[in-house]
Design an enzyme around this catalytic site. Structure first.
Site, PDB file in Angstrom:
ATOM      1  N   CYS A   1     -10.095 -22.630  -2.921  1.00 18.93           N
ATOM      2  CA  CYS A   1      -8.698 -23.069  -3.054  1.00 18.93           C
ATOM      3  C   CYS A   1      -8.558 -24.461  -2.486  1.00 18.93           C
ATOM      4  CB  CYS A   1      -7.747 -22.072  -2.417  1.00 18.93           C
ATOM      5  SG  CYS A   1      -7.620 -22.240  -0.665  1.00 18.93           S
TER       6      CYS A   1
ATOM      7  N   ARG B   1      -4.665 -15.712  -3.239  1.00 18.65           N
ATOM      8  CA  ARG B   1      -5.896 -15.175  -2.662  1.00 18.65           C
ATOM      9  C   ARG B   1      -5.655 -13.901  -1.839  1.00 18.65           C
ATOM     10  NH1 ARG B   1     -10.184 -17.933  -1.837  1.00 18.65           N
ATOM     11  NH2 ARG B   1     -10.508 -16.641  -0.017  1.00 18.65           N
TER      12      ARG B   1
ATOM     13  N   ASP C   1      -2.061 -23.362  10.075  1.00  8.61           N
ATOM     14  CA  ASP C   1      -0.930 -23.385   9.137  1.00  8.61           C
ATOM     15  C   ASP C   1       0.209 -24.293   9.594  1.00  8.61           C
ATOM     16  OD1 ASP C   1      -2.287 -21.674   7.497  1.00  8.61           O
ATOM     17  OD2 ASP C   1      -1.187 -19.876   8.097  1.00  8.61           O
TER      18      ASP C   1
ATOM     19  N   ARG D   1     -13.296 -20.807   1.377  1.00  9.28           N
ATOM     20  CA  ARG D   1     -12.681 -19.506   1.714  1.00  9.28           C
ATOM     21  C   ARG D   1     -13.432 -18.298   1.140  1.00  9.28           C
ATOM     22  NH1 ARG D   1      -6.288 -19.880   1.514  1.00  9.28           N
ATOM     23  NH2 ARG D   1      -6.503 -18.314   3.131  1.00  9.28           N
TER      24      ARG D   1
ATOM     25  N   ARG E   1       6.049 -20.631  -2.493  1.00 11.46           N
ATOM     26  CA  ARG E   1       5.154 -19.528  -2.117  1.00 11.46           C
ATOM     27  C   ARG E   1       5.477 -19.032  -0.712  1.00 11.46           C
ATOM     28  NH1 ARG E   1      -0.616 -20.899  -1.876  1.00 11.46           N
ATOM     29  NH2 ARG E   1      -0.451 -18.848  -0.968  1.00 11.46           N
TER      30      ARG E   1
ATOM     31  N   ILE F   1     -10.624 -24.776  11.333  1.00 12.40           N
ATOM     32  CA  ILE F   1     -10.630 -23.519  10.561  1.00 12.40           C
ATOM     33  C   ILE F   1     -11.054 -23.741   9.108  1.00 12.40           C
ATOM     34  CG2 ILE F   1      -9.270 -21.479   9.877  1.00 12.40           C
ATOM     35  CD1 ILE F   1      -9.469 -21.688  12.894  1.00 12.40           C
TER      36      ILE F   1
ATOM     37  N   LYS G   1       5.658 -14.314   5.801  1.00 15.69           N
ATOM     38  CA  LYS G   1       4.866 -14.115   4.584  1.00 15.69           C
ATOM     39  C   LYS G   1       3.544 -13.424   4.913  1.00 15.69           C
ATOM     40  CE  LYS G   1       2.266 -17.667   2.925  1.00 15.69           C
ATOM     41  NZ  LYS G   1       0.843 -17.308   2.750  1.00 15.69           N
ATOM     42  N   ASN G   2       2.850 -13.939   5.943  1.00 17.93           N
ATOM     43  CA  ASN G   2       1.495 -13.436   6.197  1.00 17.93           C
ATOM     44  C   ASN G   2       1.475 -12.089   6.924  1.00 17.93           C
ATOM     45  OD1 ASN G   2       0.472 -15.554   4.824  1.00 17.93           O
ATOM     46  ND2 ASN G   2      -0.140 -16.739   6.627  1.00 17.93           N
TER      47      ASN G   2
HETATM   48  N1  EPU Z   1     -14.136 -16.727   6.604  1.00 19.16           N
HETATM   49  C1  EPU Z   1     -15.425 -16.499   6.188  1.00 19.16           C
HETATM   50  N2  EPU Z   1     -15.677 -15.343   5.506  1.00 19.16           N
HETATM   51  C2  EPU Z   1     -14.710 -14.431   5.231  1.00 19.16           C
HETATM   52  C3  EPU Z   1     -13.396 -14.664   5.665  1.00 19.16           C
HETATM   53  C4  EPU Z   1     -13.134 -15.835   6.357  1.00 19.16           C
HETATM   54  O1  EPU Z   1     -16.309 -17.307   6.425  1.00 19.16           O
HETATM   55  O2  EPU Z   1     -15.005 -13.417   4.606  1.00 19.16           O
HETATM   56  C5  EPU Z   1     -13.799 -17.959   7.346  1.00 19.16           C
HETATM   57  C6  EPU Z   1     -12.851 -18.876   6.577  1.00 19.16           C
HETATM   58  O3  EPU Z   1     -13.521 -19.683   5.642  1.00 19.16           O
HETATM   59  C7  EPU Z   1     -12.218 -19.652   7.694  1.00 19.16           C
HETATM   60  C8  EPU Z   1     -12.155 -18.637   8.831  1.00 19.16           C
HETATM   61  O4  EPU Z   1     -13.079 -17.606   8.502  1.00 19.16           O
HETATM   62  O5  EPU Z   1     -13.042 -20.712   8.076  1.00 19.16           O
HETATM   63  C9  EPU Z   1     -10.818 -18.014   9.094  1.00 19.16           C
HETATM   64  O6  EPU Z   1     -10.204 -17.642   7.850  1.00 19.16           O
HETATM   65  P1  EPU Z   1      -9.348 -16.324   7.710  1.00 19.16           P
HETATM   66  O7  EPU Z   1     -10.156 -15.305   7.021  1.00 19.16           O
HETATM   67  O8  EPU Z   1      -8.753 -15.975   9.025  1.00 19.16           O
HETATM   68  O9  EPU Z   1      -8.210 -16.789   6.708  1.00 19.16           O
HETATM   69  P2  EPU Z   1      -7.458 -15.834   5.706  1.00 19.16           P
HETATM   70  O10 EPU Z   1      -7.390 -14.480   6.283  1.00 19.16           O
HETATM   71  O11 EPU Z   1      -8.002 -16.010   4.337  1.00 19.16           O
HETATM   72  C10 EPU Z   1      -5.075 -16.163   6.728  1.00 19.16           C
HETATM   73  C11 EPU Z   1      -3.749 -16.686   6.262  1.00 19.16           C
HETATM   74  C12 EPU Z   1      -3.832 -18.188   6.035  1.00 19.16           C
HETATM   75  C13 EPU Z   1      -4.238 -18.855   7.350  1.00 19.16           C
HETATM   76  C14 EPU Z   1      -5.556 -18.248   7.873  1.00 19.16           C
HETATM   77  C15 EPU Z   1      -5.961 -18.771   9.226  1.00 19.16           C
HETATM   78  C16 EPU Z   1      -2.832 -14.768   5.134  1.00 19.16           C
HETATM   79  C17 EPU Z   1      -2.406 -14.141   3.870  1.00 19.16           C
HETATM   80  N3  EPU Z   1      -3.377 -15.987   5.045  1.00 19.16           N
HETATM   81  O12 EPU Z   1      -6.002 -16.479   5.702  1.00 19.16           O
HETATM   82  O13 EPU Z   1      -2.534 -18.610   5.652  1.00 19.16           O
HETATM   83  O14 EPU Z   1      -4.410 -20.223   7.163  1.00 19.16           O
HETATM   84  O15 EPU Z   1      -5.428 -16.806   7.959  1.00 19.16           O
HETATM   85  O16 EPU Z   1      -4.987 -18.508  10.174  1.00 19.16           O
HETATM   86  O17 EPU Z   1      -2.648 -14.200   6.197  1.00 19.16           O
HETATM   87  C18 EPU Z   1      -0.948 -20.026   4.625  1.00 19.16           C
HETATM   88  O18 EPU Z   1      -0.071 -19.189   4.912  1.00 19.16           O
HETATM   89  O19 EPU Z   1      -0.665 -21.175   4.193  1.00 19.16           O
HETATM   90  C19 EPU Z   1      -2.355 -19.680   4.791  1.00 19.16           C
HETATM   91  C20 EPU Z   1      -3.331 -20.350   4.184  1.00 19.16           C
END
Ligand code: EPU
Length: 422
Positions: free
Chosen positions: A116, A92, A307, A121, A401, A329, A22-23
């Site tokens: 969320c 998101r 995850d 996030r 999802r 995280i 998915k990701n």
């Molecule tokens: N963060 C910030 N600012 C930002 C972006 C992230 O502070 O602008 C922080 C977040 O709050 C968090 C950390 O950085 O503490 C890492 O978050 P990340 O941005 O890596 O998460 P994401 O890109 O929103 C993806 C996956 C998530 C997975 C996380 C961590 C996708 C579509 N989603 O989310 O997947 O948990 O990386 O590995 O790739 C899931 O599949 O259930 C899921 C939530």
């Protein structure tokens, strides 16, 4: 609304095939917006989230069609560059269209995703990064507005490695003028998949698999033909489900190298894990069915994936002794704890630390529980499969999802599981 019913206590046996990730599918689908033409994506899982993103692409003007697991996305004509609140609020990851749209159209408006179930996030890294590439960004009426006649390469340092921010900026920087260097970038395997797709489209990205990605901007890209990597989180979920039920089996069509921390943690718990070229086999050493206590601390790749935190916690409830989970995280990713307690689990939470007092194998009892987010839900599925008696999991749309054909795959492993109307 549908619920999932599980009659637990049956050791799962056999092989289960992993679907595309998915990701990885989501950023690769978003990347098709970067250039006009007919893109082909293979091994795309048919999930609620991939359907949501397909709808968003169609709303922009793309023509999306599916034949089995092959998605054809024709992005020749885009009518506008706006991703509405209606589409973004349900997923998101829709924010992934921000980088490609500003790079291709010079202007975009993408709804700001809200908080969320697992944490606040924020998306500040995405917005600040685009600003570093020269875009003018503002938040207006709940939307991120970004504008740039041309993007210009720059050095961007992430305070924390962010998966989707790294992906958004990789896509945007591919069409920028000059060189962009992303430092402290995320190293998740899904990013490697995106780099391969972009390079296949004519981008010039080096540093794949490391935390420094260098993008030499190019003037134009051509349509992609790319395959989605196997879903490491789905693979890990099935490994944990087989282990939690005292079963033995193989998770096939996966990349064992994408799950280094899970494999070691399962071994610490006392399981036999055999890494094959594209499969992982789980069984019990010398016939015993006892799990030793084991701690996990979530971290960016190659650390233990957040995850798979909730699913591992379900396993810990069956270990002997006390195990600890440190979630580094997301600040609110223990929603499954209250539901696991309804099944008899003994867990205390203090901030980002959870202590699980294991009940031993067969210690959980079936109960009605509620799914709160995708991975929390899959932890309840594992607990339900391991528990004696019946577990009813409501709100299963969360599971849909991210898990393709969950009922079919679990049934194939011998589980008694079905959907019912609530
Ligand atoms: N963060 C910030 N600012 C930002 C972006 C992230 O502070 O602008 C922080 C977040 O709050 C968090 C950390 O950085 O503490 C890492 O978050 P990340 O941005 O890596 O998460 P994401 O890109 O929103 C993806 C996956 C998530 C997975 C996380 C961590 C996708 C579509 N989603 O989310 O997947 O948990 O990386 O590995 O790739 C899931 O599949 O259930 C899921 C939530």
């Amino acid at each position: 609304m549908e619920k999932l019913v599980i009659e637990g206590g049956i050791p799962l046996q056999g092989d289960v095939k992993v679907s595309g990730a998915k990701n990885a599918a989501l950023p690769l689908m978003a990347a098709t917006l970067l250039c006009a033409g007919k893109h082909i994506l293979r091994n795309v899982p048919d999930l609620r989230d991939t359907r949501t993103l397909a709808r968003l692409l169609e709303n922009l003007g793309a023509v999306v069609s599916r034949d089995g697991d092959v998605l054809t996305i024709d992005t020749t004509v885009l009518h506008h560059g706006e991703a509405s609140y209606e589409l973004v609020k349900t997923m998101r990851a829709s924010v992934l269209v921000l980088g490609p749209l500003v790079a291709r159209l010079g202007k975009t408006r993408v709804s700001l995703p809200g908080g969320c179930a697992i944490g606040e996030r924020p998306v500040n890294f995405h917005i600040d990064g685009l600003r570093e590439l020269g875009a003018v960004c503002a938040i207006k009426e709940g939307y991120i507005e970004a504008e740039a006649k041309k993007l210009y390469g720059n050095t961007i340092y992430f305070d924390i490695p962010s998966v989707t921010a790294t992906e958004n900026l990789l896509m945007a920087a591919s069409l920028a003028k000059g060189t962009t260097v992303l430092k402290n970038a995320a190293k998740e395997p899904e990013i490697g998949n995106l780099v391969d797709m972009l390079n296949g489209m004519g981008a010039k990205i080096s540093g794949r698999g490391t935390d420094v990605l260098t993008v030499e901007g190019v003037d134009s890209l051509h349509p992609a033909d790319c395959s989605i990597i196997p879903d490491r989180i789905e693979a890990g979920t099935y490994l944990l489900a087989i282990a939690a039920t005292g079963g033995a089996g193989r998770v096939t069509h996966c990349c064992p190298g994408d799950l280094p921390s899970l494999v070691e943690k399962l071994r610490h718990a006392g399981l036999e894990i055999i890494e094959e070229a594209d499969a992982l086999a789980v069984s019990w050493k010398d016939g015993t069915r006892n799990l030793s206590r084991v701690d996990i601390k979530t971290a960016p790749f190659p650390g233990y994936p957040t995850d798979l935190q909730a699913q591992f916690m379900a396993l810990m409830t069956l270990c002997s002794g006390q195990s600890a989970v440190h979630e580094t995280i997301f600040e609110n990713r223990f929603m499954h704890v209250a539901e696991l307690r309804r099944m008899g689990a003994k867990i205390t939470v203090d901030g980002r630390l959870a202590i699980v007092s294991g009940l031993g194998m067969n210690g959980l009892k079936g109960a009605p529980v509620m799914a709160t987010d995708l991975r929390a839900s899959s932890s309840l599925v594992i607990a339900g499969l391991a528990a004696s008696g019946r577990t009813d999991i409501s709100r299963i749309y969360h599971l849909e999802r991210g898990y393709e054909d969950l009922v079919g795959k679990l049934t194939g492993l011998g589980a008694r599981v079905w959907k019912e109307q609530e």
